[in-house]
Design a protein around this motif. Structure first.
Motif, PDB file in Angstrom:
ATOM      1  N   UNK A  78       4.383  -0.163  11.629  1.00 45.47           N
ATOM      2  CA  UNK A  78       3.949  -1.570  11.631  1.00 45.47           C
ATOM      3  C   UNK A  78       2.828  -1.793  10.621  1.00 45.47           C
ATOM      4  N   UNK A  79       1.891  -0.873  10.557  1.00 49.97           N
ATOM      5  CA  UNK A  79       0.779  -1.007   9.604  1.00 49.97           C
ATOM      6  C   UNK A  79       1.263  -0.876   8.162  1.00 49.97           C
ATOM      7  N   UNK A  80       2.239   0.009   7.920  1.00 44.70           N
ATOM      8  CA  UNK A  80       2.801   0.133   6.575  1.00 44.70           C
ATOM      9  C   UNK A  80       3.497  -1.157   6.161  1.00 44.70           C
ATOM     10  N   UNK A  81       4.250  -1.767   7.063  1.00 45.72           N
ATOM     11  CA  UNK A  81       4.923  -3.035   6.763  1.00 45.72           C
ATOM     12  C   UNK A  81       3.906  -4.125   6.447  1.00 45.72           C
ATOM     13  N   UNK A  82       2.854  -4.198   7.234  1.00 45.93           N
ATOM     14  CA  UNK A  82       1.800  -5.185   7.005  1.00 45.93           C
ATOM     15  C   UNK A  82       1.103  -4.945   5.668  1.00 45.93           C
ATOM     16  N   UNK A  83       0.859  -3.686   5.366  1.00 45.90           N
ATOM     17  CA  UNK A  83       0.211  -3.325   4.103  1.00 45.90           C
ATOM     18  C   UNK A  83       1.058  -3.752   2.914  1.00 45.90           C
ATOM     19  N   UNK A  84       2.361  -3.497   2.983  1.00 47.40           N
ATOM     20  CA  UNK A  84       3.252  -3.913   1.892  1.00 47.40           C
ATOM     21  C   UNK A  84       3.240  -5.425   1.742  1.00 47.40           C
ATOM     22  N   UNK A  85       3.263  -6.131   2.845  1.00 43.45           N
ATOM     23  CA  UNK A  85       3.259  -7.592   2.791  1.00 43.45           C
ATOM     24  C   UNK A  85       2.006  -8.118   2.084  1.00 43.45           C
ATOM     25  N   UNK A 126       9.305   1.973   6.260  1.00 42.46           N
ATOM     26  CA  UNK A 126       8.682   2.642   5.119  1.00 42.46           C
ATOM     27  C   UNK A 126       8.110   3.980   5.561  1.00 42.46           C
ATOM     28  N   UNK A 127       8.309   5.003   4.733  1.00 39.31           N
ATOM     29  CA  UNK A 127       7.689   6.295   5.006  1.00 39.31           C
ATOM     30  C   UNK A 127       6.313   6.378   4.356  1.00 39.31           C
ATOM     31  N   UNK A 128       6.084   5.567   3.332  1.00 37.43           N
ATOM     32  CA  UNK A 128       4.783   5.583   2.680  1.00 37.43           C
ATOM     33  C   UNK A 128       4.656   4.532   1.605  1.00 37.43           C
ATOM     34  N   UNK A 129       3.420   4.319   1.208  1.00 41.53           N
ATOM     35  CA  UNK A 129       3.087   3.355   0.151  1.00 41.53           C
ATOM     36  C   UNK A 129       1.969   3.958  -0.698  1.00 41.53           C
ATOM     37  N   UNK A 130       2.056   3.766  -1.991  1.00 42.03           N
ATOM     38  CA  UNK A 130       0.985   4.162  -2.900  1.00 42.03           C
ATOM     39  C   UNK A 130       0.381   2.921  -3.522  1.00 42.03           C
ATOM     40  N   UNK A 131      -0.926   2.928  -3.653  1.00 40.92           N
ATOM     41  CA  UNK A 131      -1.642   1.802  -4.253  1.00 40.92           C
ATOM     42  C   UNK A 131      -2.511   2.299  -5.391  1.00 40.92           C
ATOM     43  N   UNK A 132      -2.625   1.499  -6.415  1.00 41.89           N
ATOM     44  CA  UNK A 132      -3.561   1.768  -7.495  1.00 41.89           C
ATOM     45  C   UNK A 132      -4.024   0.435  -8.048  1.00 41.89           C
ATOM     46  N   UNK A 133      -5.328   0.290  -8.170  1.00 39.73           N
ATOM     47  CA  UNK A 133      -5.874  -0.941  -8.700  1.00 39.73           C
ATOM     48  C   UNK A 133      -7.380  -0.950  -8.588  1.00 39.73           C
ATOM     49  N   UNK A 134      -7.967  -2.120  -8.767  1.00 40.19           N
ATOM     50  CA  UNK A 134      -9.421  -2.225  -8.652  1.00 40.19           C
ATOM     51  C   UNK A 134      -9.902  -1.735  -7.286  1.00 40.19           C
ATOM     52  N   UNK A 135     -11.029  -1.073  -7.269  1.00 43.86           N
ATOM     53  CA  UNK A 135     -11.574  -0.503  -6.030  1.00 43.86           C
ATOM     54  C   UNK A 135     -11.651  -1.523  -4.910  1.00 43.86           C
ATOM     55  N   UNK A 136     -12.121  -2.710  -5.208  1.00 42.75           N
ATOM     56  CA  UNK A 136     -12.278  -3.736  -4.175  1.00 42.75           C
ATOM     57  C   UNK A 136     -10.934  -4.067  -3.524  1.00 42.75           C
ATOM     58  N   UNK A 140      -9.988  -3.129   0.292  1.00 46.46           N
ATOM     59  CA  UNK A 140      -9.705  -4.237   1.213  1.00 46.46           C
ATOM     60  C   UNK A 140      -8.430  -3.984   2.009  1.00 46.46           C
ATOM     61  N   UNK A 141      -7.502  -3.234   1.437  1.00 47.66           N
ATOM     62  CA  UNK A 141      -6.236  -2.946   2.102  1.00 47.66           C
ATOM     63  C   UNK A 141      -6.281  -1.678   2.957  1.00 47.66           C
ATOM     64  N   UNK A 142      -7.145  -0.741   2.604  1.00 47.05           N
ATOM     65  CA  UNK A 142      -7.107   0.572   3.243  1.00 47.05           C
ATOM     66  C   UNK A 142      -8.384   0.952   3.999  1.00 47.05           C
ATOM     67  N   UNK A 143      -9.388   0.092   3.964  1.00 46.62           N
ATOM     68  CA  UNK A 143     -10.699   0.432   4.530  1.00 46.62           C
ATOM     69  C   UNK A 143     -10.696   0.851   5.982  1.00 46.62           C
ATOM     70  N   UNK A 144      -9.746   0.363   6.768  1.00 52.58           N
ATOM     71  CA  UNK A 144      -9.720   0.697   8.195  1.00 52.58           C
ATOM     72  C   UNK A 144      -8.788   1.867   8.514  1.00 52.58           C
TER      73      UNK A 144
END
Length: 149
Positions: A78-85, A126-136, A140-144
């Motif tokens: 559920x958290x992966x789906x929300x993160x992708x959204x 989803x089995x996983x997601x990778x992110x790359x971008x500005x630190x902020x 904001x997406x992964x802090x918790x």
């Protein structure tokens, strides 16, 4: 395969942050494969974060693995789906690499590329997601999220 010497390594500079988020319920082999596959996707997109040729005192030459940390975090389906959204909006300053579970049942990239347009990624497991971008943005997406242990 030749190395593109036109790639300018970032060498830890610039406001660029990576994170790979995976479902901790995956078996260890699938977990390792998911992380590796996502890392290759991120590395292909942001190849300046690697590709630094380094030679040791004995003349052994390698390429660096990454020029900054790549935390591996955990999130349930559920958290992966929300993160992708939240993360998927097209942008020139960030990238999203997703590993949908259905990809494991396919046997070639051509097959994956062929069926992908027929799928709805937002409704796929989803089995996983990778992110790359500005630190902020990444924070904001992964802090918790917690580190994978």
């Amino acid at each position: 395969m030749t190395v593109n010497d036109d790639i300018v390594p970032l060498r830890g500079t610039g406001d660029l942050r990576f994170a790979i988020i995976v479902d901790p319920q995956l078996a260890s082999g699938l977990l390792a494969n998911t992380v590796a596959t996502i890392a290759i996707g991120l590395g292909a997109r942001h190849h300046g974060a690697g590709n630094v040729r380094m030679t040791d005192s004995n003349g052994v030459t390698i390429f660096n693995s990454a020029d900054r940390p790549v935390p591996i975090l955990q999130a349930d389906a559920a958290a992966l789906a929300s993160l992708l959204e939240k993360a998927h909006a097209p942008s020139t300053d960030h990238s999203v690499v997703a590993f949908p579970a259905f990809a494991r049942s396919l046997h070639s990239f051509e097959e994956y590329e062929s069926v992908f347009p027929e799928r709805r990624l937002m409704t796929e497991k989803l089995d996983g997601i990778g992110l790359c971008g500005p630190s902020k943005w990444v924070r904001s997406l992964t802090g918790s999220l917690k580190l994978l242990r």
